[in-house]
Structure formats: C-alpha cells, structure tokens
Design a protein around this motif. Sequence first.
Motif, PDB file in Angstrom:
ATOM      1  N   THR A 138       0.959  -1.001  -0.005  1.00  0.00           N
ATOM      2  CA  THR A 138      -0.062  -0.020  -0.172  1.00  0.00           C
ATOM      3  C   THR A 138       0.878   1.233   0.011  1.00  0.00           C
ATOM      4  O   THR A 138       0.491   2.142  -0.333  1.00  0.00           O
ATOM      5  N   HIS A 139       2.091   1.128   0.381  1.00  0.00           N
ATOM      6  CA  HIS A 139       3.146   2.206   0.341  1.00  0.00           C
ATOM      7  C   HIS A 139       3.322   2.744  -1.095  1.00  0.00           C
ATOM      8  O   HIS A 139       3.740   3.863  -1.371  1.00  0.00           O
ATOM      9  N   GLN A 141       1.043   2.982  -3.166  1.00  0.00           N
ATOM     10  CA  GLN A 141      -0.419   3.788  -3.569  1.00  0.00           C
ATOM     11  C   GLN A 141      -0.373   5.173  -3.641  1.00  0.00           C
ATOM     12  O   GLN A 141       0.035   5.610  -2.507  1.00  0.00           O
ATOM     13  N   LYS A 142      -0.767   5.631  -4.783  1.00  0.00           N
ATOM     14  CA  LYS A 142      -0.952   7.097  -4.672  1.00  0.00           C
ATOM     15  C   LYS A 142      -2.097   7.603  -4.048  1.00  0.00           C
ATOM     16  O   LYS A 142      -3.048   7.011  -3.671  1.00  0.00           O
ATOM     17  N   SER A 143      -2.246   9.057  -3.734  1.00  0.00           N
ATOM     18  CA  SER A 143      -3.345   9.381  -2.830  1.00  0.00           C
ATOM     19  C   SER A 143      -4.696   9.191  -3.778  1.00  0.00           C
ATOM     20  O   SER A 143      -4.569   9.185  -5.045  1.00  0.00           O
ATOM     21  N   LEU A 144      -5.795   9.425  -3.149  1.00  0.00           N
ATOM     22  CA  LEU A 144      -7.114   9.200  -4.038  1.00  0.00           C
ATOM     23  C   LEU A 144      -7.034  10.517  -4.840  1.00  0.00           C
ATOM     24  O   LEU A 144      -7.647  10.475  -6.005  1.00  0.00           O
ATOM     25  N   ASP A 145      -6.656  11.704  -4.323  1.00  0.00           N
ATOM     26  CA  ASP A 145      -6.965  12.792  -5.059  1.00  0.00           C
ATOM     27  C   ASP A 145      -5.937  12.799  -6.424  1.00  0.00           C
ATOM     28  O   ASP A 145      -6.570  13.179  -7.599  1.00  0.00           O
ATOM     29  N   THR A 146      -4.865  12.199  -6.213  1.00  0.00           N
ATOM     30  CA  THR A 146      -3.802  11.917  -7.445  1.00  0.00           C
ATOM     31  C   THR A 146      -4.613  11.161  -8.459  1.00  0.00           C
ATOM     32  O   THR A 146      -4.599  11.357  -9.702  1.00  0.00           O
ATOM     33  N   ARG A 147      -5.372  10.026  -8.197  1.00  0.00           N
ATOM     34  CA  ARG A 147      -5.908   9.099  -8.944  1.00  0.00           C
ATOM     35  C   ARG A 147      -6.990   9.624  -9.444  1.00  0.00           C
ATOM     36  O   ARG A 147      -7.299   9.442 -10.618  1.00  0.00           O
ATOM     37  N   ASP A 169      -9.752   1.421  -1.860  1.00  0.00           N
ATOM     38  CA  ASP A 169      -8.956   2.052  -0.706  1.00  0.00           C
ATOM     39  C   ASP A 169      -9.632   1.787   0.277  1.00  0.00           C
ATOM     40  O   ASP A 169      -8.966   1.648   1.594  1.00  0.00           O
ATOM     41  N   ALA A 200     -10.641  11.070   2.813  1.00  0.00           N
ATOM     42  CA  ALA A 200      -9.863  10.377   1.906  1.00  0.00           C
ATOM     43  C   ALA A 200      -9.523  11.071   0.725  1.00  0.00           C
ATOM     44  O   ALA A 200      -8.545  10.746  -0.019  1.00  0.00           O
ATOM     45  N   GLY A 201     -10.321  12.178   0.238  1.00  0.00           N
ATOM     46  CA  GLY A 201     -10.177  12.515  -1.156  1.00  0.00           C
ATOM     47  C   GLY A 201     -11.405  13.593  -1.569  1.00  0.00           C
ATOM     48  O   GLY A 201     -12.417  13.209  -0.798  1.00  0.00           O
TER      49      GLY A 201
END
Length: 559
Positions: A138-139, A141-147, A169, A200-201
Amino acid sequence: MEDAQLKKILLAGNYVSERDLANAQDDAIKNHRPIADYLFSEGLLTKDIMGQAIAESLDVPYADLNSNQPPREQVLKIPEETAKKFHAVLFDQSDVSVSVASDAPTEKGLSEALTPLFPNKKIVLLYSLFEDIATAHTHYQKSLDTRFSKILEKKHRIAPELLDEIFLDSLTFHASDIHFDPQAHEVVVRFRIDGVLHEAGRFPREHYPNILNRVKVMSAMRIDEHFAAQDGSLQFIHDEKAVDMRTSIAPTIQGEKVVLRVLKAYVEGFALGDLGLSPRDQSLLEDAAHKPFGMIVVAGPTGSGKTTTLYSLIKSLNRAEINITTIEDPVEYRVPGINQIQVNPLTNLTFAKGLKSIVRQDPDMILVGEIRDEETAEIAVNAALTGHLLFSTFHANDAATAIPRLLDMGIEQFLLASTLELIIAQRLVRKICEQCRQSDPILAKDMPSSLAPHIESGKKKVSFYRGKGCDTCGQSGYHGRIGIFEFIRITPAMKELVLKHPSTQQVLELAREEGFRSLFEDGLEKARLGVTTIEELLRVAPPNPDTARFSKKKKKSAV
C-alpha cells in the motif's frame, strides 16, 4: 496456495492431524471455502504457523510481516514494477546483506532482478504470506486525489472508475464506512477507520450526479427519487471475492448524502478470544451460552460491536446437530450452516412476524438482530421461556439500564426474571499500534481529574502506554479496535430484584455487591496492560459517577 498442496505441507510437518484435515476438507466441500478458513476458525492453525510451515517446505526462512511491517522508505527501495511483478518486499537490510520477502521466493528471475538494486550485497530470500505483502505494498499507492485527477483527465468512464478507486481504498485501509459529503463545489469522500472519520479525497461536484446514480442502480434504488431517504445494498467484486456494502442515502440541504457500510466477512475467522473479553467475562458468557434455554442480551449504541460479539458466540456454538436461526436488519455476516432471515418491510416481514415464524421452525438457538418494540420483546421472552436459547441486541447506554428499559417495554417482571441469563454492555476502543507502542508515565499533577479517583492514592507517577506513530498506523498511534465490556449476571438475588421493577441505581448497587466491573474499569485494565490509551478510554467510556459511588461504597463496607 491450492488446498492439496497446503494439506501435504501441513501433514509433512505434523502441524495438523489427518483427522482435522479430513474435517477441514469436508467443511471446504460443504461451504465452498479454503481448508485454511476452517483450521483458523477452529483454532487448529494460525496464519503465522501456516506461513512458517510453507516457508519450511520451501527451505527458506519465514518473514512475519504482520508483526514487523517495514517502514515506507524501506519498502520503496524496491521499484514498484519489480515489487509487484515478484510480489516482493524489502524486509531487512544491513551493510552486507538484504532480506527480501515474497510469497514466491523460489520464482525464477527474482534474485536476478534484485541484484542490480543492491550491488555488492548478499540477497537473502524469505517467504511471507500474500496478504501481508499486499498490505506492505500500500506504500506504493498514490493518494485518492492524485488518482481522481488522472481519471478526470481521461474523461472516460469517470463514475465507475472513481467508485472503484474509492472501494479499493476502503478495503486497503480497513474502513468500516464510506461517506460521500456533497458541498457547494465539490464532494468530500471520508472513511471511518477504527471508529474515527478521516478525509480520503475530493472530486468536483459536477461528477456527483453520475456517481450517485451508479450507486443507486447498484443498490437497486430508485434513481428518480431525490427527496426521500432510501436504503439498499450492493456488492463490489475484488480479487474474485464479493464484498457486501449496505447503502443509505439521505437528502440534505447540500444534496443527497451517501453512506456505505462495508460488511466484511472477517467474522468467519473471529473467535471469542479475539473480542477483548477478560477470562472471567468469557467464562460467564460461555456458561450462559451452554444453557438449554434463556436470553442473552448485548446492549450498546450503534457501531459498538454488538453484532460481532453475538456472531462470534454463535459461530463457536455452530454444529451440525444444532439448528440456529437469525432474523436481522440487515444480515451483516453470512455464516455457513446458520439459517439467516432478512427483515423486509415491503413484504411485512418484521422482527415480530419473523420471530413468530422462526419459533415454528424447531430452532435450538435464535438470534434476533435487535429488540426494538414491545411486540418483539414479548415474543422473544416467550421463545426463551419455551425451551430456546435466544440472543439479541438492545439499545441501552449500559448493562444496568437495560433491565428497567426492558420492563418499561411491557415485559412482565416474572417473565423477564425467568428468562434473562446475562446482560452485556460494550464499546469499541482503538488499540495502541504494536509497532510503535511505548511507555507513557503520567505525573499526579498532570492526571485528568476524572481519572485520579480510580488510581491508587499516594502514587506520584503512573505508567500507561501510547503509540508514538509509525507507517503501520499512519502516524496515528492506533491500529485496530477492541471491545471493553461490562457484565451483569442474573443471579437468584438479581431475579428477586427484577420482580420489584428496579431502577438503574438499584440494579447497579446489587451488581456491585456481586462483583460487577464497569466499562470504564474494564477499559482501565486494558490501558494498564498497554492495549489502549487513557485518552481513548476517556473519549469512549468516561467513568460513570453512579458506578464510582457504588464502587467506593463497596470498598468502605469491605474495610
């Protein structure tokens, strides 16, 4: 790993007997699940022991990533593409060597791929479980906002892809609830993790109608209804497994708010010992659950873990010769071998009507999701009186309050006294992260005033614990939750008191004389042992003045 291969490994190492494996095989055929699930649920095997057995069969050491999660910066030393191709994690490193864990450490090409990354160092390959490696990954994994930004740039299948990322997520971070909060220009997505909401985003408000419609369609709701509350359920398929979610939509002044409750099947591997019960309390519960009839009630607010406690109990009692039937709203955990009925207002299937039907189904044990009204309470008590063991939940702040409230619902005193065996009240507190737990001495002058009366007088410093914050717990200092409990056993003296329609204070006073321990006191013991923090305990279950008063009274009389 395939069942046949796992059976061979466990037998070769004498980890499990042939008889237990045969029972596991029968269960796997009957309930369409891996043999490991049966072995875990029966306490015949743990995940770590299984990992050690597999590692031994591969002739490599075992890496316990579950208890020793490497920090983010260490994990990222292996490029994402390589790590995911070989399902590898950098477990440990020194000046002369690196230890890399994988669920396929003998896979061709792994050593060759690692050598250029760690030149002049010896590569040591270890085995670790698939799910523990996935957690470490999971490290990457990009942030939800980025995705979200990448999905919006493509301008294609925005609603399905946004929802998929949110659902993934929520599973990765073990969220119990997903909130979609519409605001003026954007929608905020929040996850409830270990009982606390975290943002989360966010995504632009203009995409919310399509997402809202998709959720409604997946949940079999009306898409043309915007001004009334709606309830439903949906399924999200992940890694060939179905994840059930309960959907609630309510109209707000900012638009329709969606909350999804993630209904996980983890209770299948849950045992009573995992709940946080003290040995004394667990013994009380098991004794009451092995009686031929009677009623066990678990009290507490929404989200306090009542249903999980009852399912852990009936799972331990679930055998082929016992007929267990439940009626719930909703059915949160699906357990093989148990007959589960879903309340359905559209077909007039209420708790009361369903319970009447269940009694005619020759049950040995009945679980009623919740006693909500006088009719359900009356039928439940009569079912317990006529030879059935009945479990139910009830909304009450504590165990002592449950008795007067049940009587106020119209149950006759003599019926309640004859059927009630045990009342449990519970809350959930966050557990201190085991990876970063440290001692936390508190000076007497810094002690919260509400805590001081419960600490031995004369002590200048008291040691508790807290989490320092690390990658495993997301710097919060907490990881996971555990229950704190209070039990009231319906003894002959308590039965006599119930016949007099007692007040909460009268119930508490007698319970104290019989060894009652409050939610706060149970939590304080867990804080002393380093399971939770004092701050978390005071947030969830501060000391009750009435309970403290009766405690002091008991101590005074003992002197």
